[in-house]
Design a protein around this motif. Structure first.
Motif, mmCIF file in Angstrom:
data_model
loop_
_atom_site.group_PDB
_atom_site.id
_atom_site.type_symbol
_atom_site.label_atom_id
_atom_site.label_comp_id
_atom_site.label_asym_id
_atom_site.label_seq_id
_atom_site.Cartn_x
_atom_site.Cartn_y
_atom_site.Cartn_z
ATOM 1 N N ALA A 91 1.071 -1.158 -0.164
ATOM 2 C CA ALA A 91 -0.123 -0.188 0.356
ATOM 3 C C ALA A 91 0.992 1.105 0.375
ATOM 4 O O ALA A 91 0.504 2.497 -0.888
ATOM 5 C CB ALA A 91 -0.923 -0.127 1.506
ATOM 6 N N ARG A 92 1.737 0.937 0.482
ATOM 7 C CA ARG A 92 2.399 2.305 0.353
ATOM 8 C C ARG A 92 3.194 2.688 -1.081
ATOM 9 O O ARG A 92 3.442 3.507 -0.474
ATOM 10 C CB ARG A 92 3.832 2.033 2.065
ATOM 11 C CG ARG A 92 4.359 3.571 2.092
ATOM 12 C CD ARG A 92 5.766 2.721 2.967
ATOM 13 N NE ARG A 92 6.726 2.237 2.117
ATOM 14 C CZ ARG A 92 7.443 1.601 3.068
ATOM 15 N NH1 ARG A 92 7.832 1.820 4.640
ATOM 16 N NH2 ARG A 92 8.460 1.140 2.298
ATOM 17 N N GLU A 93 3.876 2.267 -0.762
ATOM 18 C CA GLU A 93 4.428 1.880 -1.978
ATOM 19 C C GLU A 93 3.419 2.435 -3.574
ATOM 20 O O GLU A 93 3.983 3.313 -4.105
ATOM 21 C CB GLU A 93 5.109 0.432 -3.194
ATOM 22 C CG GLU A 93 6.205 -0.048 -1.954
ATOM 23 C CD GLU A 93 7.438 0.995 -2.471
ATOM 24 O OE1 GLU A 93 7.715 1.342 -1.425
ATOM 25 O OE2 GLU A 93 7.613 1.747 -3.846
ATOM 26 N N HIS A 94 2.063 2.226 -3.263
ATOM 27 C CA HIS A 94 1.682 2.555 -4.654
ATOM 28 C C HIS A 94 1.165 3.451 -4.324
ATOM 29 O O HIS A 94 1.004 4.143 -5.237
ATOM 30 C CB HIS A 94 0.284 1.737 -3.967
ATOM 31 C CG HIS A 94 -0.168 0.385 -4.813
ATOM 32 N ND1 HIS A 94 0.648 -0.094 -5.644
ATOM 33 C CD2 HIS A 94 -0.387 -0.897 -4.062
ATOM 34 C CE1 HIS A 94 -0.482 -1.349 -5.890
ATOM 35 N NE2 HIS A 94 -0.811 -2.561 -5.099
ATOM 36 N N LEU A 95 1.119 4.004 -2.872
ATOM 37 C CA LEU A 95 0.749 6.157 -2.624
ATOM 38 C C LEU A 95 1.830 6.857 -3.029
ATOM 39 O O LEU A 95 2.011 7.548 -3.859
ATOM 40 C CB LEU A 95 0.823 5.704 -1.046
ATOM 41 C CG LEU A 95 -0.683 5.719 -0.221
ATOM 42 C CD1 LEU A 95 -0.726 5.647 1.095
ATOM 43 C CD2 LEU A 95 -1.572 6.856 -1.007
ATOM 44 N N ARG A 96 3.422 6.042 -3.254
ATOM 45 C CA ARG A 96 4.145 6.539 -3.602
ATOM 46 C C ARG A 96 4.646 6.910 -5.039
ATOM 47 O O ARG A 96 5.142 7.582 -5.538
ATOM 48 C CB ARG A 96 5.490 5.822 -3.128
ATOM 49 C CG ARG A 96 7.172 7.210 -3.143
ATOM 50 C CD ARG A 96 8.270 6.829 -1.974
ATOM 51 N NE ARG A 96 8.576 5.184 -2.265
ATOM 52 C CZ ARG A 96 9.579 5.228 -2.103
ATOM 53 N NH1 ARG A 96 10.365 5.399 -0.759
ATOM 54 N NH2 ARG A 96 9.719 3.752 -1.959
ATOM 55 N N ASN A 97 4.581 5.256 -5.824
ATOM 56 C CA ASN A 97 3.899 5.553 -7.320
ATOM 57 C C ASN A 97 2.835 5.832 -7.970
ATOM 58 O O ASN A 97 3.418 6.274 -9.212
ATOM 59 C CB ASN A 97 4.247 4.277 -7.465
ATOM 60 C CG ASN A 97 6.162 3.848 -7.199
ATOM 61 O OD1 ASN A 97 6.990 5.094 -7.273
ATOM 62 N ND2 ASN A 97 6.494 2.698 -6.761
ATOM 63 N N LEU A 98 1.607 6.069 -7.509
ATOM 64 C CA LEU A 98 0.235 6.247 -8.151
ATOM 65 C C LEU A 98 0.991 7.193 -8.725
ATOM 66 O O LEU A 98 0.163 7.671 -10.442
ATOM 67 C CB LEU A 98 -0.631 5.992 -7.480
ATOM 68 C CG LEU A 98 -1.808 5.794 -8.316
ATOM 69 C CD1 LEU A 98 -2.278 4.936 -9.583
ATOM 70 C CD2 LEU A 98 -3.167 6.100 -7.624
ATOM 71 N N VAL A 99 0.895 8.644 -8.646
ATOM 72 C CA VAL A 99 1.111 9.631 -8.866
ATOM 73 C C VAL A 99 2.079 10.027 -10.750
ATOM 74 O O VAL A 99 1.340 9.887 -11.594
ATOM 75 C CB VAL A 99 1.876 10.414 -8.826
ATOM 76 C CG1 VAL A 99 1.119 12.288 -9.050
ATOM 77 C CG2 VAL A 99 -0.662 10.926 -7.436
ATOM 78 N N PRO A 100 3.081 9.824 -10.148
ATOM 79 C CA PRO A 100 4.009 9.373 -11.192
ATOM 80 C C PRO A 100 3.192 8.392 -12.166
ATOM 81 O O PRO A 100 3.752 8.196 -13.561
ATOM 82 C CB PRO A 100 5.762 8.818 -10.839
ATOM 83 C CG PRO A 100 5.619 9.210 -8.680
ATOM 84 C CD PRO A 100 3.984 9.132 -9.140
ATOM 85 N N VAL A 101 3.303 7.521 -11.628
ATOM 86 C CA VAL A 101 2.684 6.196 -12.825
ATOM 87 C C VAL A 101 2.345 6.647 -13.430
ATOM 88 O O VAL A 101 2.012 6.559 -15.256
ATOM 89 C CB VAL A 101 2.529 4.755 -12.362
ATOM 90 C CG1 VAL A 101 1.686 4.290 -13.395
ATOM 91 C CG2 VAL A 101 4.007 4.406 -11.438
ATOM 92 N N ALA A 102 0.983 7.782 -12.884
ATOM 93 C CA ALA A 102 -0.184 7.951 -14.042
ATOM 94 C C ALA A 102 0.000 9.444 -14.641
ATOM 95 O O ALA A 102 0.043 8.971 -15.822
ATOM 96 C CB ALA A 102 -1.360 8.403 -13.105
ATOM 97 N N LYS A 103 1.054 10.122 -14.217
ATOM 98 C CA LYS A 103 2.106 11.066 -15.325
ATOM 99 C C LYS A 103 2.552 10.338 -16.234
ATOM 100 O O LYS A 103 2.041 10.944 -17.682
ATOM 101 C CB LYS A 103 3.018 11.449 -14.499
ATOM 102 C CG LYS A 103 2.076 13.043 -13.674
ATOM 103 C CD LYS A 103 3.125 13.918 -13.257
ATOM 104 C CE LYS A 103 2.631 14.871 -12.409
ATOM 105 N NZ LYS A 103 3.855 15.354 -11.479
ATOM 106 N N SER A 104 3.579 9.581 -16.450
ATOM 107 C CA SER A 104 3.825 8.468 -17.175
ATOM 108 C C SER A 104 3.169 7.799 -18.245
ATOM 109 O O SER A 104 3.527 8.116 -19.686
ATOM 110 C CB SER A 104 4.498 7.709 -17.451
ATOM 111 O OG SER A 104 5.790 7.526 -15.715
ATOM 112 N N ALA A 105 2.073 7.773 -17.434
ATOM 113 C CA ALA A 105 0.854 6.731 -18.515
ATOM 114 C C ALA A 105 0.131 7.974 -19.827
ATOM 115 O O ALA A 105 0.076 7.795 -21.521
ATOM 116 C CB ALA A 105 0.004 5.417 -17.942
#
Ligand code: KG4
Ligand code: ZN
Length: 388
Positions: A47-61
């Motif tokens: 869960a912590r990793e999802h919180l950290r990564n979601l915005v950068p992953v979404a920006k990349s997508a």
């Protein structure tokens, strides 16, 4: 329609942009290495990793798709089943995006999305098609299977550029025009199930595992052999040079009339075998033979029961998805048996076997096209959502 999809049910943070069946981008940030240290997925860390990564992953997508949020027509996310805190991150973020943009929102059952993922295929003109394209495009359009590292995420410049840019990157799209009723095998680290898909969006679960999933069996027997988590891919690799007839392990429920699976007996049998033959692990060739023998037992059960279900239900098509569908022996055996028995076989592309948001987006689009009721922005996650 242009749709943003988010998947965070387990240990992959993934965001995809799909448009009218085409995958414009599908960025996957896998946490496998992080959890390897603990020998399995640690829910709080996930869960912590999802919180950290979601915005950068979404920006990349969005960047890879060449889309701004203003161009989105709808938003979807995995609602269940999965790890509660992991699901919460993606689901609530997706609801917030839908709210901010005043766009329709769809909550998706992760397993239902797997059912339709084999219909997403590489549609690039040759020579990008086939195995070669599969390897080169292993992160799908524009995706770099983004690592959890924030530097990579901030600039996940695709190693294989988009075809529209004339640089030869594979295109993936869902094609349901040739859809036919099928038996779908979903086989991953958490689930093993056989589903009758009678028509698009209409399915019935025929059977599932009564104890361990097939992927869990790969991972746990591999751990007994001293292999790192997740052991499935390593067993696949070592088995290539092993003798699958070297050791005889049980094929649980192989001749059982039901469509259920059971893999814990096989796991226990490997444990006792290693307890009685500890010296075997000092011999590299014997380990390869052991890998090949365990793999053969798992694959025989999966293939035999899938084909039997297909025959009994009078369908002419078999599909397979989920992480274990990456296994080369399973792919080859399904291919061989389906050819022999006259079934059409659709295997999910290797990069779409494991968890990804592209399959969530494709199913959401189909549901919107079929005018299913939208999900409310007050809805909650369903961690125990069982596919019916
Ligand atoms: O679908 P997935 O990424 O995650 C869930 O479990 O939901 O599947 C992961 C599972 C792990 O158990 C892993 O060992 C297995 O898929 N797996 C494989 C292979 N690649 C992944 N098992 C056997 N052979 C492989 N090549
Ligand atoms: Zn999955």
């Amino acid at each position: 329609m242009t749709l943003l999809a988010i998947e965070t049910s387990c240990d992959e943070t993934s965001v995809a942009v799909v448009r009218d069946g085409k995958i414009l981008s599908n960025v996957v940030s896998s946490q496998t290495q992080l959890h390897a240290e603990y020998g399995g997925v640690v829910p709080e860390l996930a869960a912590r990793e999802h919180l950290r990564n979601l915005v950068p992953v979404a920006k990349s997508a969005l960047r890879e798709a060449g889309i701004s949020t203003a161009q989105l027509d709808a938003v979807a996310a995995t609602q269940g089943p999965g790890l509660p805190n992991a699901l919460l991150v993606g689901f609530k973020a997706a609801q917030a995006v839908a709210f901010a943009l005043s766009k329709p929102f769809v909550g998706i059952n992760h397993h239902e999305a797997h059912l339709y993922s084999p219909w997403i295929q590489n549609v690039s003109p040759s020579p990008l098609r086939g195995e070669r394209a599969g390897v080169r495009g292993s992160s799908i359009v524009g995706s770099s299977n983004a690592n959890t590292s924030s530097t990579e995420l901030s600039d996940p410049s695709p190693s294989i550029p988009l075809p529209s840019e004339g640089r030869g990157k594979p295109d993936f799209a869902a094609d349901f025009s040739k859809f036919q009723p099928n038996i779908s095998l979903i086989v991953s680290g958490g689930h093993t199930m056989l589903v009758l898909v009678e028509s698009e969006l209409k399915h019935r679960v025929l059977g599932s595992t009564i104890d361990d999933a097939a992927g869990e069996c790969f991972d746990k027997t591999g751990k007994m052999m001293g292999l790192n988590y997740p052991a499935g891919p390593e067993i696949d690799r070592l088995a290539e040079q092993g003798n699958s007839a070297a050791f005889d392990f049980p094929r649980p429920l192989l001749n059982d009339a039901s469509d259920d699976f059971s893999f814990s007996g096989l796991k226990t049998s490997v444990r006792y075998f290693l307890r009685d033959n500890p010296a075997l692990l000092d011999d590299a060739q014997k380990i390869r033979d052991l890998c090949a023998s365990v793999q053969a037992a798992i694959v025989e059960v999966l293939v035999t029961k899938t084909i039997r279900a297909a025959k009994r239900n009078n369908v002419r098509c078999v599909t397979a998805s989920g992480g274990v569908t990456c296994n080369r022996s399973l792919r080859n055996e399904l291919q061989r048996t389906c050819e022999r028995e006259g079934f059409q076989l659709l295997l999910a592309e290797k990069n779409l076997c494991t968890d990804n948001a592209a399959m969530i987006g494709i199913l959401a689009e189909r549901k919107l096209a079929a005018k299913i009721p939208l999900s409310s922005l007050d809805e909650e996650i369903k961690p125990g959502w069982v596919l019916a």
